[in-house]
Scaffold this active site. Structure first.
Site, PDB file in Angstrom:
ATOM      1  N   GLU A  54       0.824  -1.205  -0.056  1.00  0.00           N
ATOM      2  CA  GLU A  54       0.077  -0.044  -0.099  1.00  0.00           C
ATOM      3  C   GLU A  54       0.908   1.230   0.024  1.00  0.00           C
ATOM      4  OE1 GLU A  54      -1.025   3.026   1.140  1.00  0.00           O
ATOM      5  OE2 GLU A  54      -2.083   2.488   2.976  1.00  0.00           O
ATOM      6  N   CYS A 104      -1.681   8.042   4.549  1.00  0.00           N
ATOM      7  CA  CYS A 104      -1.647   7.564   3.434  1.00  0.00           C
ATOM      8  C   CYS A 104      -2.817   8.190   2.959  1.00  0.00           C
ATOM      9  CB  CYS A 104      -1.802   5.920   3.353  1.00  0.00           C
ATOM     10  SG  CYS A 104      -0.897   5.005   4.321  1.00  0.00           S
TER      11      CYS A 104
END
Lengths: 528, 528
Positions: free
Chosen positions: A264, A301
């Site tokens: 990710e 993120c």
């Protein structure tokens, strides 16, 4: 204060190397502790133990694995204040945030424990035999998910608890039935060590096999490379930068036996403000957006790195409110000196670009590794000349993009690469009018938010924290929520296996009372 | 008889190139027809059309997509004898086999149609909002599977209908909501063309968008390479050799944006005979195994290329029966001249190896491309010196391995790489005694069979036709059965999306009455 931190290799500890890396207090720059760097022998030993332990661990029932996960949660709570103190010092994050993150970490472990106790996640499928069928009799076929084997987890810097040693990747891999080797993130070595010891205590108290978990310290590329290339590592989970994630992916797909990499790698998480919403909600949008950009010093993120709006009568007022709100925000200490340097360099680069206006700066004090929030503003045309302006700059910064028209908005959306999230703010009529924008965005992201902000990722069964490349290396997966467990299993089917030799999940009696797809119908029934 | 076969590009046909490839009757070597080779412009046009059509096709309901799949099935049946005649000539396979394969192809299309009509396959997950939750309110989160975009399917040589133009890969990709571009296999160009036209007729009659399907002809590496590297191709499905499959995988993971490759690359499908079974069933084992090795001239991915037994008093009797039975088998025309050459070269290499005994040969006539069945026998030690003896030799051949002990059997199993299947023959007491063998094998394969033979793959919800590398490039998937659809979708979640803008699958009313995971509970309920 630890003198020399050691590798945790199953139930043993080890510190063969003289080479050391240091745990650093990011606010003061002070060295907090030294950690021995894992040697090749120690790496081999950890993977060897994981491989041996896997043959035992994979056969342990879901209920007992759940006990293990719950025991890890209890052990983490049991570390009490020492964990919070050390984690705050290493990460620079405030106490409230770390306490919240501990809650989330413990909550995740318990969520996976609940999933295991219920048991239906294994996707049991049964097709019963039919000896009368012509031209050929139908065999008995039964399938379910099975764990891969030893999984390598890279601790992430930005969630020193929730996405590190006992974070979502470790919890989901252990829940899946895989043994885990964690590479500690250099940004929080002492925190990692504390958590690693807690996991081992839980493994011992719940009688899990020696080797179900190991924790290694060392240089990222060197130790990471050794582990990714190790033939007995069967999958990798990673959260971090595009550069590191892509390097891991490239190594893994070039192995003699390629393995899956669930990296990710973050994204810009574009936020679109539609015309009516701009008119009606400019104050709350300005406030909410400024808060989302600077939350946790922008080190998420899902930090919104780009805001797109359409120039209109209401626009100047919105921009003014955004300026005002953003000036109220505060910077803070970043996770590491390297992250701070890279943020500062990125800000400097953008500030110097022709056509990039500095709209507003937040408050900050000029202390070690303290980031200053900054908001840039550009016209949409500039994205064509400098597509890198739509790339992630990790930290409390964002780019405000002024578009000329709906057509322009649609073009920007079409040109987006893969992102974790996209957000649209609109009134009911906006959303209907911009349905084509939603249609495009749902093809670009893992999560599409309406009238919210992307920071804050709900840990639940429906969450998709993932998205098309370059947001992740596997768009079919999520790293947050219960579906994260699916990353570490594969289906296996048995043909005409005697009932007593089948796993419990597939036996006629359905002893675990789980949901199963029996001859195409979902039920919990016993097969007669 | 076709003069010049053309590319099928959506609803158009095209033959820009002068360069031609030929359809060959594999039994006679005669040229049956010429096909124009796809140009770069034609490739771009097909992918461009697929990309545009995808924006329409992805929104079409499951019920209407099901009508499309059923119409394809009807159109294939409608070709009647011409299909059978041409397919038999191109493939060398007998009429009965091709008729059976047509039935399977049509059955697969209808199976996916049924899956779409029922609708629950989309894995809808709903977490409802809770504004009262502390410290933070819980948002409304809803997720489901969504199609990728244009998918490239490589037709397979060994199933000219069931794993080619309208085979399992195409059926599952279309069912998933992806548009499909097929690269025709050179071994059956005219068959491919007939099926391609049938698909287009079905697309037109059911009002699917122009570009939902295209079929291109050309040289494998050149045309395949252009398509795999095309930026708008989002996934690849392939069935064939390890060499070709791995080359496709290597190209796909090195793209600027890597894409998933579902390559099913075959395997040796080891068969283990346990001691009591050897004693009690030697005649039926010898007969069944000989039949499985030579079925379809050994041209199955699941062909058993290795049989392992333990030397014991009963062994010589079994080997003698195996010799006798195998001598009754017959060879036949292989799918292509290249496959025949490669089989013959492999047989020659093995025949000449020291320690490799030729146990028995089947019957054959020395005609063009006619393979001769052959059974080799070795002692297990030889596998250590020549591990390539455990690799697939595509055709009617197998290697009988004599092991010395149970320990030896376990060692052989442990050293296996990934296979599609493994088979164990044993009495009830054998299976209990060799439970550790079963434990190892289930970690090496997609399907573990007891007291059967691996050829014959049931198309159903529980089938796993897949397995760890090198059997496939993605062990998490199956290419046969309803779960094959999952290869072409990824999860997307909506946060706080107004109900009326959600896909039907996720609306409160549950208008499609599908199974959904609502706040962790599986049900078909309406959400209030």
């Amino acid at each position: 204060m630890i003198n020399v931190g050691k590798q945790i290799i199953g139930f043993e500890t080890s510190a063969d190397a003289r080479e050391m890396i240091s745990s650093i207090n990011t606010s003061t720059g002070e060295k907090m502790a030294s950690f021995s760097v894992a040697t090749i022998t120690e790496v081999d030993r950890a993977v060897e133990k994981a491989t041996a332990a896997f043959q035992i661990y994979r056969k342990i029932s879901g209920v007992r694995k759940a006990e293990f996960l719950e025991a890890i949660a209890d052990e983490i709570i049991g570390i009490e204040d020492e964990l919070i103190t050390i984690c705050c010092a290493e990460s620079g994050l405030p106490k409230g945030r770390i306490e919240g993150e501990r809650g989330r970490t413990v909550g995740q472990l318990k969520l996976f424990a609940d999933l295991l106790k219920e048991g239906s996640w294994l996707d049991a499928r049964i097709e019963t035999a039919n000896s009368e069928r012509v031209p050929l009799p139908k065999p008995d076929i039964r399938s379910m998910q099975m764990p891969f084997g030893p999984v390598l987890v890279f601790g992430a810097s930005n969630f020193p608890l929730a996405f590190s040693v006992a974070g979502g990747d470790t919890a989901s891999a252990l829940a899946a039935g895989c043994c885990v080797v964690v590479k500690a993130h250099p940004a929080h070595l002492a925190t990692s060590s504390l958590i690693g010891k807690a996991i081992n205590k839980a493994a011992i108290s719940t009688e899990m096999p020696d080797g179900v978990f190991s924790l290694l310290f060392g240089d990222g590329p060197v130790l990471g490379g050794l582990l990714v290339k190790h033939p007995d590592i069967k999958a990798v989970a990673f959260t971090g930068s595009f550069g590191a994630g892509k390097a891991i992916y490239d190594m893994a797909v070039r192995r003699e036996t390629p393995i899956p990499v669930y990296a990710e790698m973050g994204s810009t998480n574009p936020v679109f403000i539609l015309p009516q919403a701009l008119l009606e909600k400019s104050q709350s949008l300005a406030n909410g957006f400024s808060g989302s950009v600077t939350l946790g010093i922008g080190q998420f993120c899902t930090n919104p790195g780009m805001l797109i709006y359409e120039s209109a009568d209401a626009a100047p007022g919105f921009i003014q409110k955004l300026e005002e709100e953003f000036r109220q925000t505060s910077g803070g200490v970043m996770l590491t000196g390297d992250i701070y340097k890279s943020y500062t360099a990125g800000v400097e680069k953008r500030s110097g670009m022709s056509g990039v206006e500095t709209l507003a700066k937040g408050n900050y004090t000029a202390n070690l590794n303290v980031a200053s929030p900054i908001l840039f503003k550009i016209k949409s045309d500039l994205l064509k000349i400098h597509p890198d302006l739509s790339e992630e700059l990790f930290g409390p910064s964002s780019v405000i993009v002024e578009a000329n028209s709906k057509k322009d908005i649609i073009e920007i959306a079409k040109n987006l690469s893969g992102h974790l999230t996209a957000t649209v703010h609109g009134t009911d009529s906006d959303l209907v009018e911009y349905k084509d924008l939603l249609d495009i965005l749902e093809q670009k992201v893992g999560r599409l938010l309406i009238n919210g902000f992307p920071t804050g990722v709900e840990v639940c069964s429906a969450m998709v924290h993932g998205g098309p490349f370059p947001a992740t290396t596997d768009q079919k997966t999520t790293s947050v929520g219960t579906a994260a467990i699916d990353r570490f299993t594969r289906p296996v089917c048995y043909q005409n296996m005697p009932d007593k030799l089948l796993p419990d999940e597939l036996k006629n009696e359905n002893p675990l009372s789980i949901w199963r797809l029996v001859n195409g119908n979902l039920n919990k029934e016993v097969i007669k």
